[in-house]
Every structure is written in C-alpha cells, then in structure tokens.
Design an enzyme around this catalytic site. Sequence first.
Site, PDB file in Angstrom:
ATOM      1  N   LYS A   1       1.213  -1.073  -0.080  1.00 43.70           N
ATOM      2  CA  LYS A   1      -0.063  -0.121  -0.465  1.00 43.70           C
ATOM      3  C   LYS A   1       0.758   0.982  -0.064  1.00 43.70           C
ATOM      4  CE  LYS A   1      -4.278  -1.652   0.875  1.00 43.70           C
ATOM      5  NZ  LYS A   1      -5.057  -1.639   0.983  1.00 43.70           N
TER       6      LYS A   1
ATOM      7  N   LYS B   1      -3.787  -9.666  -6.765  1.00 38.56           N
ATOM      8  CA  LYS B   1      -5.004 -10.596  -6.276  1.00 38.56           C
ATOM      9  C   LYS B   1      -6.250  -9.468  -7.119  1.00 38.56           C
ATOM     10  CE  LYS B   1      -6.113  -7.976  -2.152  1.00 38.56           C
ATOM     11  NZ  LYS B   1      -6.900  -8.241  -1.128  1.00 38.56           N
TER      12      LYS B   1
ATOM     13  N   LYS C   1      -9.877  -4.367  -5.302  1.00 39.21           N
ATOM     14  CA  LYS C   1     -11.208  -2.903  -5.471  1.00 39.21           C
ATOM     15  C   LYS C   1     -10.005  -1.452  -6.008  1.00 39.21           C
ATOM     16  CE  LYS C   1     -12.272  -3.908  -1.294  1.00 39.21           C
ATOM     17  NZ  LYS C   1     -13.233  -3.826  -0.065  1.00 39.21           N
TER      18      LYS C   1
HETATM   19  N1  AQP Z   1      -8.668 -11.116  -4.304  1.00 33.68           N
HETATM   20  C1  AQP Z   1      -8.628 -11.957  -3.142  1.00 33.68           C
HETATM   21  N2  AQP Z   1      -8.402 -13.445  -2.849  1.00 33.68           N
HETATM   22  C2  AQP Z   1      -9.583 -14.066  -1.888  1.00 33.68           C
HETATM   23  N3  AQP Z   1     -10.189 -13.261  -0.881  1.00 33.68           N
HETATM   24  C3  AQP Z   1      -9.568 -11.724  -0.428  1.00 33.68           C
HETATM   25  N4  AQP Z   1     -10.040 -10.291   0.279  1.00 33.68           N
HETATM   26  C4  AQP Z   1      -9.563  -9.586  -0.379  1.00 33.68           C
HETATM   27  N5  AQP Z   1      -9.494  -9.883  -2.009  1.00 33.68           N
HETATM   28  C5  AQP Z   1      -9.919 -10.907  -2.161  1.00 33.68           C
HETATM   29  C6  AQP Z   1     -10.783 -11.141   1.606  1.00 33.68           C
HETATM   30  O1  AQP Z   1     -11.825 -10.364   1.685  1.00 33.68           O
HETATM   31  C7  AQP Z   1     -11.809  -9.960   2.297  1.00 33.68           C
HETATM   32  C8  AQP Z   1     -12.504  -8.374   3.133  1.00 33.68           C
HETATM   33  O2  AQP Z   1     -10.927  -8.000   2.514  1.00 33.68           O
HETATM   34  P1  AQP Z   1     -11.511  -6.375   2.841  1.00 33.68           P
HETATM   35  O3  AQP Z   1     -12.068  -5.413   1.905  1.00 33.68           O
HETATM   36  O4  AQP Z   1     -11.366  -6.068   3.759  1.00 33.68           O
HETATM   37  O5  AQP Z   1      -9.754  -6.342   2.032  1.00 33.68           O
HETATM   38  P2  AQP Z   1      -8.891  -5.826   0.895  1.00 33.68           P
HETATM   39  O6  AQP Z   1      -8.363  -7.148   1.553  1.00 33.68           O
HETATM   40  O7  AQP Z   1      -7.886  -4.703   0.896  1.00 33.68           O
HETATM   41  O8  AQP Z   1      -9.985  -6.045  -0.513  1.00 33.68           O
HETATM   42  P3  AQP Z   1      -8.862  -5.322  -1.703  1.00 33.68           P
HETATM   43  O9  AQP Z   1     -10.397  -5.757  -2.643  1.00 33.68           O
HETATM   44  O10 AQP Z   1      -7.928  -5.605  -2.165  1.00 33.68           O
HETATM   45  O11 AQP Z   1      -9.252  -3.533  -1.120  1.00 33.68           O
HETATM   46  P4  AQP Z   1      -7.917  -2.575  -1.265  1.00 33.68           P
HETATM   47  O12 AQP Z   1      -8.033  -2.967  -2.421  1.00 33.68           O
HETATM   48  O13 AQP Z   1      -9.191  -1.692  -0.761  1.00 33.68           O
HETATM   49  O14 AQP Z   1      -7.225  -2.939  -0.351  1.00 33.68           O
HETATM   50  C9  AQP Z   1     -10.487 -10.175   4.110  1.00 33.68           C
HETATM   51  O15 AQP Z   1     -10.632 -11.228   4.455  1.00 33.68           O
HETATM   52  C10 AQP Z   1      -9.235 -10.420   2.227  1.00 33.68           C
HETATM   53  O16 AQP Z   1      -8.431 -11.700   2.383  1.00 33.68           O
END
Ligand code: AQP
Length: 335
Positions: free
Chosen positions: A112, A192, A195
């Site tokens: 990040k 991965k 968002k």
């Molecule tokens: N690609 C993924 N594959 C499997 N699990 C995933 N999770 C997120 N992306 C994947 C799991 O979803 C839960 C909630 O995620 P989150 O919204 O708290 O966080 P994140 O991982 O930050 O999601 P993003 O989309 O990657 O958000 P941004 O881009 O804003 O950082 C968690 O259990 C996570 O492991």
Amino acid sequence: MKKRLFSGIQPTGEVHIGNYLGAIKNWIRLLDQYDCIFSIVDYHAITVELDPREMPQNIMHVATVNIAAGLDPERSTLFLQSHVPEHTELAWIFNTVTPIGHLERMTQFKEKAQLYKHNINAGLFDYPVLQAADILLYKAEVVPVGEDQVQHIELSREISRKFNTRYGEVFPEPQELLSDAPRIMGLDAKNKMSKSLNNYIGLLESPEAIWKKLSVAVTDPARKKRSDPGTPEICNIYHLHRYFSSPKEIDWSAQGCRTAGIGCLECKKCLSDNIIKELTPIREKAKELFDNPDSVQDVLRRGAERCKEIAQETMKEVKSKMGLHLGLYTEPSKI
Ligand code: AQP
C-alpha cells in the site's frame, strides 16, 4: 458454548468476487458452527484517502451486499467498527506492546505504501494493530480471511502473547481460517483481485458488465490464436471456472483448452453465464434491501449494541490487569 469468530470487510468500494469467494462465502458456511461477529471496518478504510461524501453509501453497500449474499443477521452479528470506540482504545494499548520492526515487515503495508506514495500515513502503518484489537476485543479464536491477511493474524497472535505475558492472561491466540479460494487473482491475472487495482468483478454488476469485463480478461498468454493449445493450470479463467462451474464444465474447459478444441472466448462465455447465474439472486436480494435501508440500519444498530457490551467487558478486564482502572468501574460513586 460456541467458539467466537470475528472477521471484517472494508467499506472502500464495491464488494467483489475475490471478497466473496475468499471470505464471505466461508463466513456464511460457518454461521451455525461459531458465534459469528462481522464488522464493516470503516476505521481501516480511512487509512487511504476516501471521499467522506461517499462513506455512508459505501457502508450501506457493504452491509447490504453481505446480507444479500447470505450473511443472515439472525444467525450472526454485523456492526460498524466506529460504532464501538473500544476498538481504537484497545489498539492504542496494543501499540505499546507491538515492536515497530514487526509492523515494518508487513507485506500489505509495503504494497500500500507503494500504491499510495503521496499518503503513507501512520494509520496505514498501524493497520495490523487495529486489526488485532478488532479480533481480540471479542476474544475471537477463529478469523476466516483471505491469504493476504494471514500475516496480520500471525501478528495478532504475537500481540496477544505479548500482552498476556506482560499483564496476565486476557486474550486467546486467534487462528486464521482460509477458504478454498484463499487468493483470487484479478482479471489482469497478475495481481490479487482488488478494489484499488480495478481488476475485479463486483457482486452487483449487471450481466452485461460481467461479460464485458470477462471478455477482455487475461488468459494463458501462450494462446495467441484459436488453434494454439493452452495450459489451463496457468489460466486465470480456468481457475475461476473451479468456483462457479460444474465438474463437467470444468473438465470441458481444461480439455478444450489443452487440445485447442475450444477458444478462450467460448470458455469465458461459459464462465460468464455461471457467474451471472450465481450472482443474479444476490443482486435481486440486494435491490430489495436497498429499497428498505431501515432494515439494514437496524441490523447495524442491534449489532453495535451487542458488540459494545462485549467490548466494554473486555476493556474493564484489560484496564484492571494494567492497573488503569483505579476502582472507577466497580465503585463509580467514589470517583
Ligand atoms: N483477491 C482476493 N482473494 C481472496 N480473498 C480476498 N479478500 C480480499 N481480496 C481477496 C478477502 O476479503 C476480505 C475482506 O477484504 P477487505 O475489503 O477488507 O480488504 P482488501 O483485502 O483490502 O480488499 P481489496 O479489494 O484488496 O481492497 P483494497 O484494494 O481497497 O485494498 C478479507 O478477508 C480479504 O482477505
């Protein structure tokens, strides 16, 4: 007594099929096995720059989508993190037992910090400490997450151990629980699904939008033309078939790819149809809930009430162990 389970999701935008397969589907599967607490973690979300005007709808979106996907509020507790201030209170205490070196090793922080070079704030660095507080405030023993969160749960165990060693036994050592889809790759097949990288399929996207995104998604790069045989194991579309398609279709996709019997577009069309089939009832249920936002807000209100009670009990215990209470909790009349 059921063991307690905690997990969170950030209100940072559209919930996508990575969140769904990696976390939400697993949460739903575990509803009856554990005392489940799920949080929409808005204090985590603000570690990146978000438009405050969008926050209320982001929160409602995440709550609504989770309920529509099957997170039954009668069999679990769903609440908004900032409704329970004890999360940040405990995080501060945990800061004092967390070595900076451990935080510096966190992969998510490094990624990040690369992505948001203009805003490497202390909250981003401290994110895993707040996450430890989220989990341990409820003394949760089980934390179902995607693979990207495993390092943070390891740190939560370490924080729990450090606190218990210094002040006496209060917290359990939480264990991560991975789903059968711990890391869903994005449509770029490189990162991965996420968002912030805009490489995702949202749970509420229309059938047309899903097909539009899938039709240009990256496949096996060796298949340059229709007649080139491919290797399904290295194709992200094949991997996605494994979560949405029947065993017969998965075989069809693998065989057809290896023998160049089918083209990538045909393979994607089958996947697209199956994703649409699974997501349509969720989209329809979400629409009903969006038309009735009071019911969703009521779930969050009830969730916060229950969580506050548990959180306040834990904080009493924590402060008492730390010598911070001065009897104020037990004898308020003597303040
Ligand atoms: N690609 C993924 N594959 C499997 N699990 C995933 N999770 C997120 N992306 C994947 C799991 O979803 C839960 C909630 O995620 P989150 O919204 O708290 O966080 P994140 O991982 O930050 O999601 P993003 O989309 O990657 O958000 P941004 O881009 O804003 O950082 C968690 O259990 C996570 O492991």
